[in-house]
Scaffold this motif. Sequence first.
Motif, PDB file in Angstrom:
ATOM      1  N   PHE A  78       0.877  -1.181   0.000  1.00  0.00           N
ATOM      2  CA  PHE A  78       0.000   0.000   0.000  1.00  0.00           C
ATOM      3  C   PHE A  78       0.910   1.226   0.000  1.00  0.00           C
ATOM      4  N   PRO A  79       1.341   1.671  -1.205  1.00  0.00           N
ATOM      5  CA  PRO A  79       2.290   2.779  -1.278  1.00  0.00           C
ATOM      6  C   PRO A  79       1.576   4.106  -1.092  1.00  0.00           C
ATOM      7  N   GLY A  80       2.310   5.193  -1.160  1.00  0.00           N
ATOM      8  CA  GLY A  80       1.629   6.476  -1.060  1.00  0.00           C
ATOM      9  C   GLY A  80       2.549   7.673  -1.094  1.00  0.00           C
ATOM     10  N   VAL A  81       2.286   8.566  -2.025  1.00  0.00           N
ATOM     11  CA  VAL A  81       2.831   9.921  -2.015  1.00  0.00           C
ATOM     12  C   VAL A  81       1.657  10.789  -2.411  1.00  0.00           C
ATOM     13  N   GLY A  82       1.307  11.736  -1.571  1.00  0.00           N
ATOM     14  CA  GLY A  82       0.149  12.568  -1.865  1.00  0.00           C
ATOM     15  C   GLY A  82      -0.351  13.235  -0.602  1.00  0.00           C
ATOM     16  N   GLU A  83      -1.628  13.600  -0.594  1.00  0.00           N
ATOM     17  CA  GLU A  83      -2.218  14.338   0.522  1.00  0.00           C
ATOM     18  C   GLU A  83      -3.290  13.471   1.173  1.00  0.00           C
TER      19      GLU A  83
END
Length: 196
Positions: free
Chosen positions: A44-49
């Motif tokens: 469950f990756p993530g770059v953002g707001e």
Amino acid sequence: MKTAIIKYNAGNIFSVSHALKRLGVEAILTDNPEELLSADKIIFPGVGEAGTTMKHLQEHGLDRLIRDLKQPVLGICLGMQLMCRHSEEGDVDCLGIFDTDVKRFLPQRQEDKVPHTGWDTISSLQDPLFKGLSPEEYVYFVHSFYVPVNPFTAAVTDYILPFSAALHKDNYYATQFHPEKSGRIGERILTNFLEL
């Protein structure tokens, strides 16, 4: 072994996919519930707001699905923060897997820069994710929000204050840093996850 990367509006999905390819793993990129439920490992990756991302997960039913997963799940960066109870970023309720909140870094001194960007050490390694690593290994961070040290903390980094560099509860593992951008050490952490 079937490895799946959760497909949603996150910025680092393809760098995670490329890191897995370097390890000889062809992961599927999907938001299909059946494919996710049948996978052996899920990232469950993530770059953002946080606020807009939680809205996207809820609109696609992925929030409930992620909470119900039984296989090993690895949250990365925003993915880790979204697994917590609440985030100050967007003042949003998150998935609540880890019963702790996400806080905004508040600089204390002139030299404190936010976001926390670049290579930093992880210590207090207490998890199978870090098998074979020595204390004070360097990994790569990019974040303006952090998870305080709490009962689920599996590794610690000290920047402005000590914070959770990794979390673990049951089948859920998470790193604030980016293993896919952390060279040899990151590859070892991803390998350890795939071997769980």
